[in-house]
Design an enzyme around this catalytic site. Structure first.
Site, PDB file in Angstrom:
ATOM      1  N   ASP A 105     -15.519  -3.626   0.764  1.00 33.87           N
ATOM      2  CA  ASP A 105     -14.857  -3.220   2.003  1.00 33.87           C
ATOM      3  C   ASP A 105     -15.949  -2.912   3.012  1.00 33.87           C
ATOM      4  O   ASP A 105     -16.726  -1.977   2.818  1.00 33.87           O
ATOM      5  CB  ASP A 105     -13.981  -1.989   1.731  1.00 33.87           C
ATOM      6  CG  ASP A 105     -13.000  -2.226   0.588  1.00 33.87           C
ATOM      7  OD1 ASP A 105     -12.465  -3.338   0.500  1.00 33.87           O
ATOM      8  OD2 ASP A 105     -12.787  -1.303  -0.218  1.00 33.87           O
TER       9      ASP A 105
ATOM     10  N   ASP B  81       0.866  -1.181   0.000  1.00 34.14           N
ATOM     11  CA  ASP B  81       0.000   0.000   0.000  1.00 34.14           C
ATOM     12  C   ASP B  81       0.897   1.223   0.000  1.00 34.14           C
ATOM     13  O   ASP B  81       1.818   1.314   0.837  1.00 34.14           O
ATOM     14  CB  ASP B  81      -0.884   0.034   1.258  1.00 34.14           C
ATOM     15  CG  ASP B  81      -1.981  -1.024   1.239  1.00 34.14           C
ATOM     16  OD1 ASP B  81      -1.938  -1.922   0.379  1.00 34.14           O
ATOM     17  OD2 ASP B  81      -2.869  -0.950   2.103  1.00 34.14           O
TER      18      ASP B  81
HETATM   19  O1  LIG Z   1      -5.941  -1.102   1.757  1.00 33.34           O
HETATM   20  C1  LIG Z   1      -6.176  -0.241   2.608  1.00 33.34           C
HETATM   21  O2  LIG Z   1      -5.621  -0.263   3.739  1.00 33.34           O
HETATM   22  C2  LIG Z   1      -7.140   0.848   2.295  1.00 33.34           C
HETATM   23  C3  LIG Z   1      -7.436   1.758   3.278  1.00 33.34           C
HETATM   24  C4  LIG Z   1      -8.298   2.791   3.012  1.00 33.34           C
HETATM   25  C5  LIG Z   1      -8.870   2.878   1.765  1.00 33.34           C
HETATM   26  C6  LIG Z   1      -8.596   1.973   0.785  1.00 33.34           C
HETATM   27  C7  LIG Z   1      -7.727   0.938   1.025  1.00 33.34           C
HETATM   28  N1  LIG Z   1      -7.379   0.008   0.087  1.00 33.34           N
HETATM   29  C8  LIG Z   1      -7.807  -0.275  -1.217  1.00 33.34           C
HETATM   30  O3  LIG Z   1      -8.416   0.772  -1.939  1.00 33.34           O
HETATM   31  C9  LIG Z   1      -9.535   0.227  -2.578  1.00 33.34           C
HETATM   32  C10 LIG Z   1     -10.574   1.222  -2.813  1.00 33.34           C
HETATM   33  O4  LIG Z   1     -10.128   2.276  -3.625  1.00 33.34           O
HETATM   34  P1  LIG Z   1     -11.251   3.142  -4.390  1.00 33.34           P
HETATM   35  O5  LIG Z   1     -12.367   3.309  -3.430  1.00 33.34           O
HETATM   36  O6  LIG Z   1     -11.618   2.330  -5.588  1.00 33.34           O
HETATM   37  O7  LIG Z   1     -10.574   4.421  -4.705  1.00 33.34           O
HETATM   38  C11 LIG Z   1     -10.000  -0.856  -1.654  1.00 33.34           C
HETATM   39  O8  LIG Z   1     -10.822  -1.812  -2.243  1.00 33.34           O
HETATM   40  C12 LIG Z   1      -8.710  -1.466  -1.198  1.00 33.34           C
HETATM   41  O9  LIG Z   1      -8.204  -2.370  -2.155  1.00 33.34           O
END
Ligand SMILES: O=C(O)c1ccccc1N[C@@H]1O[C@H](COP(=O)(O)O)[C@@H](O)[C@H]1O
Length: 241
Positions: free
Chosen positions: A130, A11
């Site tokens: 999520d 990340d």
């Molecule tokens: O992975 C994390 O810790 C995380 C924390 C906070 C937000 C997102 C996170 N991870 C990844 O981001 C996607 C979502 O991104 P978006 O909403 O499409 O912009 C999520 O599914 C995690 O893979």
């Protein structure tokens, strides 16, 4: 029977590989250069990397060029995530050569666009579910985005190929995976599920691996690897039987 796939996570926030606690901005622990981390997981035998642009997910910036460089330097499969919400960001993500992308917020806020890109790109598109309880979270996990099972049914009907299921309250906490959530999602869809959040031990991975017959295909592993609870080699060995 297939074995559980493991996806070490890198990340990226502000150019650094970090781990968060429950996805909360401000809880970052830094683990150095993303490319070094990714190459280390590849050398240790990873077949997949789960690569996330946290700034794009939070709306605080972008690490797009860096993630493209990391993806381009790897020989292994990459699942790219974070901030992929429209044609432009999807095209840029796919142009990195990643194996698939993972959409989060867009699945909650732009359902018509997501249906379109599922139809166009098939299994290059996964959707990240999520969740807190059974409520989906988007925009860096800061906003509620609907009911897990309603959104899952909609995405299933549109032909979504795969789901990455994260229990937000377990992510980065080393408190163990939410096996009940994984079981319930697998019961609600025929599509493969990638587990995410909470892995702390080899026994946690063995427990997730027992769900392969129910539809769990893989598991993302983050903090446990960075905090050396076990090595990736040990993890791969643990799920190989
Ligand atoms: O992975 C994390 O810790 C995380 C924390 C906070 C937000 C997102 C996170 N991870 C990844 O981001 C996607 C979502 O991104 P978006 O909403 O499409 O912009 C999520 O599914 C995690 O893979």
């Amino acid at each position: 029977m297939s074995r559980l796939e493991l996806l070490p996570a890198v990340d990226v926030r502000d150019g650094q590989a970090v781990r968060l606690v429950k996805g909360a901005s401000g809880t970052e622990t830094s683990f150095g250069e993303p490319l070094a981390a990714a190459l280390a997981w590849q050398s240790a035998g990873a077949e997949w990397l789960h690569l996330v642009d946290l700034d794009a997910a939070f709306g605080t910036g972008s690490n797009r060029e860096l993630l493209a460089e990391v993806t381009g330097r790897l020989d292994i499969k990459v699942e790219l995530s974070g901030g992929i919400r429209d044609d432009e960001s999807l095209a840029a993500a796919l142009a990195t050569g990643c194996t698939r992308v993972n959409l989060g917020t867009a699945a909650l806020e732009a359902p018509e666009w997501v249906a379109k890109v599922i139809a166009e790109h098939g299994d290059k598109i996964a959707v990240g579910l999520d969740v807190v309880g059974t409520t989906l979270r988007g925009r860096g996990w800061t906003r509620d985005g609907g009911d897990l099972y309603e959104v899952l049914a909609r995405l299933d009907s549109e032909g979504c190929a795969r789901y990455v299921v994260t229990d937000v309250n377990r992510d980065g906490t080393l408190t163990g995976p939410n096996l009940e959530l994984l079981r319930n999602v697998c019961a609600a869809t025929d599509k493969p599920v990638v587990a995410s959040g909470g892995v702390s031990s080899l026994d946690d991975l063995r427990a997730i691996a027992t769900l392969v017959p129910e539809g769990v295909e893989g598991s993302i592993v983050g903090k446990a690897l960075y905090e050396q609870k076990f090595t990736l080699e040990e993890a791969l060995e643990a799920v190989s039987r």
